[in-house]
Each structure stands twice: as C-alpha cells, then as structure tokens.
Design a protein around this motif. Structure first.
Motif, mmCIF file in Angstrom:
data_model
loop_
_atom_site.group_PDB
_atom_site.id
_atom_site.type_symbol
_atom_site.label_atom_id
_atom_site.label_comp_id
_atom_site.label_asym_id
_atom_site.label_seq_id
_atom_site.Cartn_x
_atom_site.Cartn_y
_atom_site.Cartn_z
ATOM 1 N N TYR A 14 71.469 56.617 18.266
ATOM 2 C CA TYR A 14 70.095 56.742 17.648
ATOM 3 C C TYR A 14 70.121 57.274 15.792
ATOM 4 O O TYR A 14 69.699 56.439 15.093
ATOM 5 C CB TYR A 14 69.385 58.397 17.814
ATOM 6 C CG TYR A 14 68.065 58.669 17.603
ATOM 7 C CD1 TYR A 14 66.923 57.857 17.928
ATOM 8 C CD2 TYR A 14 68.243 59.710 17.313
ATOM 9 C CE1 TYR A 14 65.790 58.431 16.881
ATOM 10 C CE2 TYR A 14 66.865 60.140 16.028
ATOM 11 C CZ TYR A 14 65.797 59.388 16.151
ATOM 12 O OH TYR A 14 64.659 59.569 15.661
ATOM 13 N N GLU A 18 69.059 53.217 16.216
ATOM 14 C CA GLU A 18 68.777 52.603 17.269
ATOM 15 C C GLU A 18 67.746 53.516 18.186
ATOM 16 O O GLU A 18 67.839 54.261 18.449
ATOM 17 C CB GLU A 18 69.933 52.037 18.314
ATOM 18 C CG GLU A 18 69.226 51.569 18.794
ATOM 19 C CD GLU A 18 71.226 51.187 20.303
ATOM 20 O OE1 GLU A 18 70.767 51.363 21.604
ATOM 21 O OE2 GLU A 18 72.425 51.188 19.787
ATOM 22 N N GLU A 19 66.237 53.310 17.961
ATOM 23 C CA GLU A 19 65.419 54.122 18.346
ATOM 24 C C GLU A 19 65.634 54.265 19.755
ATOM 25 O O GLU A 19 64.750 55.035 20.232
ATOM 26 C CB GLU A 19 63.587 53.619 18.358
ATOM 27 C CG GLU A 19 63.939 53.645 16.249
ATOM 28 C CD GLU A 19 63.639 54.705 16.272
ATOM 29 O OE1 GLU A 19 63.462 55.887 17.192
ATOM 30 O OE2 GLU A 19 63.973 55.463 14.559
ATOM 31 N N LYS A 20 66.194 53.183 20.529
ATOM 32 C CA LYS A 20 66.039 53.380 21.786
ATOM 33 C C LYS A 20 66.561 54.179 22.521
ATOM 34 O O LYS A 20 66.487 54.835 23.846
ATOM 35 C CB LYS A 20 66.535 51.612 22.290
ATOM 36 C CG LYS A 20 66.958 52.032 24.036
ATOM 37 C CD LYS A 20 65.036 50.932 24.488
ATOM 38 C CE LYS A 20 64.874 50.933 25.669
ATOM 39 N NZ LYS A 20 64.105 51.212 26.887
ATOM 40 N N GLU A 23 64.817 57.083 23.446
ATOM 41 C CA GLU A 23 64.232 56.968 24.836
ATOM 42 C C GLU A 23 64.979 57.454 25.544
ATOM 43 O O GLU A 23 65.312 58.281 26.958
ATOM 44 C CB GLU A 23 63.732 55.718 24.367
ATOM 45 C CG GLU A 23 62.540 55.698 25.553
ATOM 46 C CD GLU A 23 62.224 54.471 25.457
ATOM 47 O OE1 GLU A 23 61.530 53.629 26.834
ATOM 48 O OE2 GLU A 23 61.719 53.661 24.549
ATOM 49 N N ILE A 59 64.258 65.399 16.871
ATOM 50 C CA ILE A 59 64.738 64.332 15.462
ATOM 51 C C ILE A 59 64.546 64.089 14.492
ATOM 52 O O ILE A 59 65.645 63.981 13.748
ATOM 53 C CB ILE A 59 63.199 63.380 15.930
ATOM 54 C CG1 ILE A 59 62.829 62.848 18.165
ATOM 55 C CG2 ILE A 59 62.785 62.302 14.913
ATOM 56 C CD1 ILE A 59 61.451 62.367 17.687
ATOM 57 N N ARG A 63 67.286 63.171 12.336
ATOM 58 C CA ARG A 63 67.386 62.697 10.952
ATOM 59 C C ARG A 63 67.472 63.335 9.783
ATOM 60 O O ARG A 63 68.555 62.597 9.038
ATOM 61 C CB ARG A 63 66.204 62.508 11.029
ATOM 62 C CG ARG A 63 65.354 61.478 11.761
ATOM 63 C CD ARG A 63 63.839 60.683 11.601
ATOM 64 N NE ARG A 63 63.663 59.967 12.443
ATOM 65 C CZ ARG A 63 62.715 59.440 12.414
ATOM 66 N NH1 ARG A 63 61.697 60.473 12.528
ATOM 67 N NH2 ARG A 63 62.457 58.110 13.649
#
Length: 193
Positions: A14, A18-20, A23, A59, A63
């Motif tokens: 992430y 990689e956003e997935k 999830e 998040i 980040r």
C-alpha cells in the motif's frame, strides 16, 4: 488453497502505491475491529463512523511514512480505534435527559451501563498514560511509588523491603510525585476526563 499474504507485506504494498492492498487489509480485519468498536458504543451508525475514522487515520499515518512495521498492524489499528472510542465518549458526554419529580427520581431505578463503559475506557486510558509516566522515573523513585500506590505498603514496610531508612523512602516518594507533576505540566498532560 489460497495463500494469505501477511499484513506487513500488504502494508508495504500500500505504501508503494498499491491501493488494493489496503482494501484487502480492511476486509481482513473489518469484522474484528467493528465488533470491538460496537462492543463499546453499542450503536451501528457510531460504530461505522469510528471505523471509517480509524482507517482515515491509518491511511494518513501510512502516507506520511510514520508507521513502522513490526508485525503489529492489527494491534496498532485496534489502539487507534480504542482511542477514537474514548474521544467519542469525551466529546459526547451523554447523559439521558429525564425530569425527576419530588417523590420519584428516575435515576434511582435506571442504571446507565454506557456511562460505566465510558468511565472504564477513560480510566483504562488514564492508567495506561500514568504507567508510561511512571516508567520515566528514576528506578529508586519508581520502586517506592509502586510499593506505596500499587502494593499499598506502609513506609515502614517499604523501608524494610528496600533496605533504606523511612525518611529516605519518604523522600523518594516525594521526589517521584514532584517529577511526575513536572512531566505532566511540561507536556500539558490531562489525566482526568
């Protein structure tokens, strides 16, 4: 049989864009985190709000690059959720509104378990914060403070256990309290609700 990718690998993925991966992490831990939050607030909507706020914080932290992976992703997220539950209770000092008359007091027949949960959460947080502060004390002061406060020992018993005079034990306790106050004031720490 599908191999399960470790949380730490998903966190790195992430962070690398990689956003997935996020999830997958959310879906993997959704039930456990939601259940924990719900067990404290007993409201589906509030649970959903706190759950979302928890992952917003996750998040932002990921980040910013301020998360250090030590195989502790779930405990870290649970801690964030726990703190947000406490914030929720602090912000919404909920007290049921009832009119009591002279001969009947509604508070004598109802108990507000939610208030007890709130108080317990706040007490747990204060205890945790206080333990962290106590760990910062010099060893001799910490030892006397722990014996006096947590073991309910008299200064005579402390003196006998540590091999120092009663006056020395009293002095160490006094300095421990002075040092705790200094740290609390310096860092503007609030140990009450």
């Amino acid at each position: 049989m599908e191999l399960q990718i470790e949380d730490s690998v998903l966190v790195k993925s992430y962070i690398n864009g990689e956003e997935k991966a996020l999830e997958i992490l959310i879906n993997r831990h959704n039930q456990r985190i939601s259940s924990f939050i719900y067990s404290k607030v007993l409201d589906r909507d509030i649970t959903e709000d706190i759950f979302q706020d928890t992952f917003i914080k996750v998040i932002k932290t990921l980040r910013k690059g301020s998360y250090s992976e030590e195989g502790k992703f779930l405990p870290w997220v649970m801690r964030i959720a726990h703190n947000l539950v406490i914030d929720h209770f602090r912000k919404n000092k909920r007290m049921p509104m009832f009119e009591g008359s002279d001969d009947f007091n509604i508070f004598s027949v109802i108990g507000d378990d939610q208030l007890n949960v709130e108080k317990q959460l706040i007490k747990d947080q204060i205890d945790n914060d206080l333990n962290l502060l106590i760990e910062e004390l010099p060893e001799d002061q910490k030892e006397v403070l722990m014996m006096r406060i947590y073991k309910d020992m008299s200064f005579k018993e402390i003196s006998e256990n540590t091999g120092v005079s009663i006056n020395t034990a009293l002095g160490r306790m006094r300095y421990a309290l002075i040092n705790l106050r200094k740290v609390i004031e310096k860092n503007n720490i609030v140990l009450t609700n």
